[in-house]
Scaffold this motif. Structure first.
Motif, PDB file in Angstrom:
ATOM      1  N   THR A  72       0.758  -1.178  -0.004  1.00  0.00           N
ATOM      2  CA  THR A  72       0.074  -0.043   0.070  1.00  0.00           C
ATOM      3  C   THR A  72       0.911   1.232   0.092  1.00  0.00           C
ATOM      4  O   THR A  72       1.708   1.307   0.957  1.00  0.00           O
ATOM      5  N   ILE A  73       0.760   2.113  -0.779  1.00  0.00           N
ATOM      6  CA  ILE A  73       1.426   3.372  -0.898  1.00  0.00           C
ATOM      7  C   ILE A  73       0.576   4.516  -0.883  1.00  0.00           C
ATOM      8  O   ILE A  73      -0.329   4.789  -1.716  1.00  0.00           O
ATOM      9  N   ALA A  74       0.789   5.274   0.304  1.00  0.00           N
ATOM     10  CA  ALA A  74      -0.106   6.400   0.635  1.00  0.00           C
ATOM     11  C   ALA A  74       0.522   7.591  -0.046  1.00  0.00           C
ATOM     12  O   ALA A  74       1.720   8.048   0.225  1.00  0.00           O
ATOM     13  N   TYR A  75      -0.280   8.214  -0.719  1.00  0.00           N
ATOM     14  CA  TYR A  75      -0.140   9.615  -1.274  1.00  0.00           C
ATOM     15  C   TYR A  75      -0.972  10.919  -0.592  1.00  0.00           C
ATOM     16  O   TYR A  75      -0.156  11.880  -0.292  1.00  0.00           O
ATOM     17  N   LYS A  76      -2.020  10.472  -0.491  1.00  0.00           N
ATOM     18  CA  LYS A  76      -2.717  11.652   0.266  1.00  0.00           C
ATOM     19  C   LYS A  76      -3.723  10.788   1.352  1.00  0.00           C
ATOM     20  O   LYS A  76      -4.293   9.732   0.957  1.00  0.00           O
ATOM     21  N   GLY A  77      -3.716  11.323   2.588  1.00  0.00           N
ATOM     22  CA  GLY A  77      -4.690  10.658   3.671  1.00  0.00           C
ATOM     23  C   GLY A  77      -3.913   9.752   4.492  1.00  0.00           C
ATOM     24  O   GLY A  77      -2.362   9.664   4.259  1.00  0.00           O
ATOM     25  N   ARG A  78      -4.568   9.087   5.442  1.00  0.00           N
ATOM     26  CA  ARG A  78      -3.754   8.244   6.479  1.00  0.00           C
ATOM     27  C   ARG A  78      -4.760   6.811   6.626  1.00  0.00           C
ATOM     28  O   ARG A  78      -5.788   7.057   6.640  1.00  0.00           O
ATOM     29  N   VAL A  79      -3.979   5.832   6.530  1.00  0.00           N
ATOM     30  CA  VAL A  79      -4.560   4.575   6.668  1.00  0.00           C
ATOM     31  C   VAL A  79      -3.964   3.708   7.846  1.00  0.00           C
ATOM     32  O   VAL A  79      -2.862   3.741   8.259  1.00  0.00           O
ATOM     33  N   GLU A  80      -4.882   3.297   8.618  1.00  0.00           N
ATOM     34  CA  GLU A  80      -4.480   2.411   9.756  1.00  0.00           C
ATOM     35  C   GLU A  80      -4.849   0.792   9.510  1.00  0.00           C
ATOM     36  O   GLU A  80      -5.855   0.417   8.793  1.00  0.00           O
ATOM     37  N   ALA A  85      -1.034 -11.617  12.251  1.00  0.00           N
ATOM     38  CA  ALA A  85       0.250 -12.051  12.571  1.00  0.00           C
ATOM     39  C   ALA A  85       1.044 -10.867  13.682  1.00  0.00           C
ATOM     40  O   ALA A  85       2.053 -11.191  13.866  1.00  0.00           O
ATOM     41  N   GLY A  86       0.163  -9.870  13.933  1.00  0.00           N
ATOM     42  CA  GLY A  86       0.839  -8.801  14.805  1.00  0.00           C
ATOM     43  C   GLY A  86       1.378  -7.652  14.086  1.00  0.00           C
ATOM     44  O   GLY A  86       1.739  -6.789  14.758  1.00  0.00           O
ATOM     45  N   GLY A  87       1.237  -7.732  12.930  1.00  0.00           N
ATOM     46  CA  GLY A  87       1.808  -6.220  12.112  1.00  0.00           C
ATOM     47  C   GLY A  87       0.657  -5.498  12.083  1.00  0.00           C
ATOM     48  O   GLY A  87      -0.636  -5.616  12.319  1.00  0.00           O
ATOM     49  N   GLY A  88       1.221  -4.307  11.785  1.00  0.00           N
ATOM     50  CA  GLY A  88       0.091  -3.212  11.749  1.00  0.00           C
ATOM     51  C   GLY A  88       0.693  -1.853  12.108  1.00  0.00           C
ATOM     52  O   GLY A  88       1.921  -1.614  12.551  1.00  0.00           O
ATOM     53  N   GLY A  89       0.011  -0.665  11.905  1.00  0.00           N
ATOM     54  CA  GLY A  89       0.507   0.628  12.209  1.00  0.00           C
ATOM     55  C   GLY A  89      -0.400   1.663  11.347  1.00  0.00           C
ATOM     56  O   GLY A  89      -1.478   1.190  10.683  1.00  0.00           O
ATOM     57  N   ILE A  90       0.276   2.685  11.479  1.00  0.00           N
ATOM     58  CA  ILE A  90      -0.434   3.616  10.567  1.00  0.00           C
ATOM     59  C   ILE A  90       0.407   4.174   9.235  1.00  0.00           C
ATOM     60  O   ILE A  90       1.700   4.290   9.666  1.00  0.00           O
TER      61      ILE A  90
END
Ligand code: MN
Length: 290
Positions: A72-80, A85-90
């Motif tokens: 996932t490549i974020a250009y505008k906005g924020r994703v949570e 498997a315990g991975g994650g973040g913003i």
């Protein structure tokens, strides 16, 4: 070096929603087939879209994946994001999230809570990168790649810069680790800026015009939000920006293995696909809170 011809320029087709948080144009396999785009098996592009403020973050609830990686490549906005498997973040503007589903994860993807309260312009790419058969059942892993960890290379003549996410540019490597040879760059050109890129002739090569317009190989217009697919008849292509531009460039070595794909699973045989559905239905993908 021989010029790589343009095989196809694809405008963004009519968008559809993934969950209620991603308004996307499908470029892969929409433009071509999974086999032709090997190892890039899916690409959804959320062109700039304004989401109104909400206290209930929009997105996609818990769902499984097996056999590939989601990038996932974020250009505008924020994703949570979170996975079983315990991975994650913003992931915020300019960041990349590289999730290796491999043997299987459950995950969910939502607009970040605080961002959702304000709303605003949202623009993102989600790409699925296939895994070689030998790695499909390896343990899941997660790479958070914040923008400041990417490699930035200034181009001569104030043309702009190349941000290397994965692979290498002129021998200098980007931060993402991959299972097969893949180059992924954000090419940021100033208006009038020119550059030339080259990759091995057999690599599957494409670009997405994230921002601005450009001319490719001094002849073909690539307008904002269009997808450009290159042929395998040469190594190099030229980009000239007609306005300040951001261009996502992908080039990867084809795996040349059979593809058996259905829904969220991409395997090599139909038997493996059946096994994936069975493992998911019997809870073998673990647990993730909704
Ligand atoms: Mn997903």
């Amino acid at each position: 070096m021989k010029t790589r011809s343009i095989e196809k320029v694809t405008p963004p087709g009519s968008p559809h929603f993934v969950g209620d948080g991603f308004r996307v144009h499908n470029f892969i396999p929409g433009t071509s087939t999974m086999k032709r785009m090997d190892p890039f098996i899916m690409m959804d592009y959320n062109s700039k879209f304004n989401f109104p403020p909400t206290d209930t973050p929009k997105g996609v609830g818990v769902h499984p994946h097996r056999g590939f990686e989601t990038v996932t490549i974020a250009y505008k906005g924020r994703v949570e994001h979170g996975d079983s498997a315990g991975g994650g973040g913003i992931i915020g503007e300019g960041d990349v999230q590289w999730m290796t589903a491999a043997s299987g994860v459950l995950h969910k993807e939502f607009h970040e809570t605080e961002w959702s309260k304000k709303g605003g312009e949202f623009q993102m790419v989600q790409l699925w990168v296939n895994l070689p058969a030998k790695d499909k059942m390896s343990p899941p892993k997660y790479q958070a790649i914040p923008n400041h960890e990417m490699l930035n290379i200034a181009l001569p003549n104030n043309a702009g810069e190349i941000e290397v996410i994965a692979g290498a540019y002129e021998g200098k490597k980007g931060p993402a680790s991959t299972f097969s040879p893949i180059n992924m760059y954000n090419v940021k050109l100033n208006k009038g800026g020119k550059t030339q890129l080259s990759f091995p002739v057999h690599y599957t090569t494409a670009l997405v015009m994230i921002e601005g317009d450009a001319i490719i190989n001094e002849s073909t217009d690539a307008l904002q939000d269009h997808f450009v697919m290159f042929g395998n008849d040469g190594e190099s292509f030229a980009i000239e920006a007609k306005s300040d531009a951001i261009i996502l460039v992908l080039s990867g070595e084809p795996l040349n293995e059979p593809i058996a794909a259905q829904g969220p699973f991409v395997m090599n045989t139909r038997e493996e696909l059946m096994e994936a559905f069975q493992d998911f239905n019997t809870g073998k993908f673990g647990y993730l809170e909704a």
